[in-house]
Design an enzyme around this catalytic site. Structure first.
Site, PDB file in Angstrom:
ATOM      1  N   ARG A  38       0.807  -1.215   0.000  1.00  0.00           N
ATOM      2  CA  ARG A  38       0.000   0.000   0.000  1.00  0.00           C
ATOM      3  C   ARG A  38       0.843   1.269   0.000  1.00  0.00           C
ATOM      4  O   ARG A  38       0.367   2.328   0.393  1.00  0.00           O
ATOM      5  CB  ARG A  38      -0.924  -0.022   1.218  1.00  0.00           C
ATOM      6  CG  ARG A  38      -1.931  -1.156   1.111  1.00  0.00           C
ATOM      7  CD  ARG A  38      -2.824  -1.294   2.302  1.00  0.00           C
ATOM      8  NE  ARG A  38      -3.017  -0.075   3.053  1.00  0.00           N
ATOM      9  CZ  ARG A  38      -3.294  -0.028   4.336  1.00  0.00           C
ATOM     10  NH1 ARG A  38      -3.410  -1.133   5.016  1.00  0.00           N
ATOM     11  NH2 ARG A  38      -3.465   1.116   4.951  1.00  0.00           N
ATOM     12  N   ASP A  39       2.074   1.173  -0.473  1.00  0.00           N
ATOM     13  CA  ASP A  39       2.934   2.356  -0.466  1.00  0.00           C
ATOM     14  C   ASP A  39       3.894   2.340  -1.658  1.00  0.00           C
ATOM     15  O   ASP A  39       5.100   2.459  -1.501  1.00  0.00           O
ATOM     16  CB  ASP A  39       3.711   2.418   0.853  1.00  0.00           C
ATOM     17  CG  ASP A  39       4.350   3.779   1.086  1.00  0.00           C
ATOM     18  OD1 ASP A  39       3.805   4.791   0.599  1.00  0.00           O
ATOM     19  OD2 ASP A  39       5.396   3.828   1.756  1.00  0.00           O
ATOM     20  N   ILE A  40       3.335   2.198  -2.858  1.00  0.00           N
ATOM     21  CA  ILE A  40       4.184   2.199  -4.053  1.00  0.00           C
ATOM     22  C   ILE A  40       4.578   3.635  -4.361  1.00  0.00           C
ATOM     23  O   ILE A  40       3.726   4.504  -4.519  1.00  0.00           O
ATOM     24  CB  ILE A  40       3.447   1.584  -5.265  1.00  0.00           C
ATOM     25  CG1 ILE A  40       3.194   0.108  -5.020  1.00  0.00           C
ATOM     26  CG2 ILE A  40       4.235   1.774  -6.552  1.00  0.00           C
ATOM     27  CD1 ILE A  40       4.438  -0.737  -4.904  1.00  0.00           C
ATOM     28  N   ASN A  44      10.395   3.160  -2.952  1.00  0.00           N
ATOM     29  CA  ASN A  44      10.218   1.733  -2.703  1.00  0.00           C
ATOM     30  C   ASN A  44      10.456   0.873  -3.941  1.00  0.00           C
ATOM     31  O   ASN A  44      10.103  -0.307  -3.957  1.00  0.00           O
ATOM     32  CB  ASN A  44       8.826   1.464  -2.135  1.00  0.00           C
ATOM     33  CG  ASN A  44       8.680   1.978  -0.736  1.00  0.00           C
ATOM     34  OD1 ASN A  44       9.664   2.125  -0.006  1.00  0.00           O
ATOM     35  ND2 ASN A  44       7.465   2.270  -0.332  1.00  0.00           N
ATOM     36  N   ARG A  62       1.469  -0.227   6.194  1.00  0.00           N
ATOM     37  CA  ARG A  62       1.346   0.147   4.778  1.00  0.00           C
ATOM     38  C   ARG A  62       1.092  -1.047   3.876  1.00  0.00           C
ATOM     39  O   ARG A  62       0.852  -0.899   2.705  1.00  0.00           O
ATOM     40  CB  ARG A  62       2.608   0.871   4.329  1.00  0.00           C
ATOM     41  CG  ARG A  62       2.759   2.196   4.996  1.00  0.00           C
ATOM     42  CD  ARG A  62       3.965   2.894   4.481  1.00  0.00           C
ATOM     43  NE  ARG A  62       4.156   4.129   5.208  1.00  0.00           N
ATOM     44  CZ  ARG A  62       5.266   4.802   5.211  1.00  0.00           C
ATOM     45  NH1 ARG A  62       6.296   4.400   4.530  1.00  0.00           N
ATOM     46  NH2 ARG A  62       5.369   5.911   5.897  1.00  0.00           N
TER      47      ARG A  62
END
Length: 83
Positions: A38-40, A44, A62
């Site tokens: 949930r944190d592209i 990352n 996340r």
């Protein structure tokens, strides 16, 4: 990837497509194992040896992995594309 974008501002189209393909394949692999990243963001996405690797770092909130009952729970830290 963020450092590269800051340095170069824009990637060549062919390379951007290759990175996108690697990221999509990594996310698809994670999703087949029930992991949702949930944190592209560029921070990352690691670029190594001509490949893009999706990293999971920071807060575990996340990313989630659905429990068998259907409710979310924390999942495995492996969201790397298979080699």
């Amino acid at each position: 990837m963020r450092q590269r974008l800051v340095r170069e501002k824009q990637l060549p189209v062919e390379e951007a497509l290759h990175i996108t393909k690697d990221v999509v394949e990594a996310l698809a692999h994670a999703h087949t194992h029930g992991v949702v990243h949930r944190d592209i963001k560029p921070e990352n996405i690691l670029l190594k040896g001509g490949r893009a690797i999706v990293a999971i770092s920071g807060s575990r909130e996340r990313w989630t992995q659905p429990a068998r009952s259907g409710s979310p729970r924390r999942g495995s830290r492996s969201a790397r594309r298979p080699t």
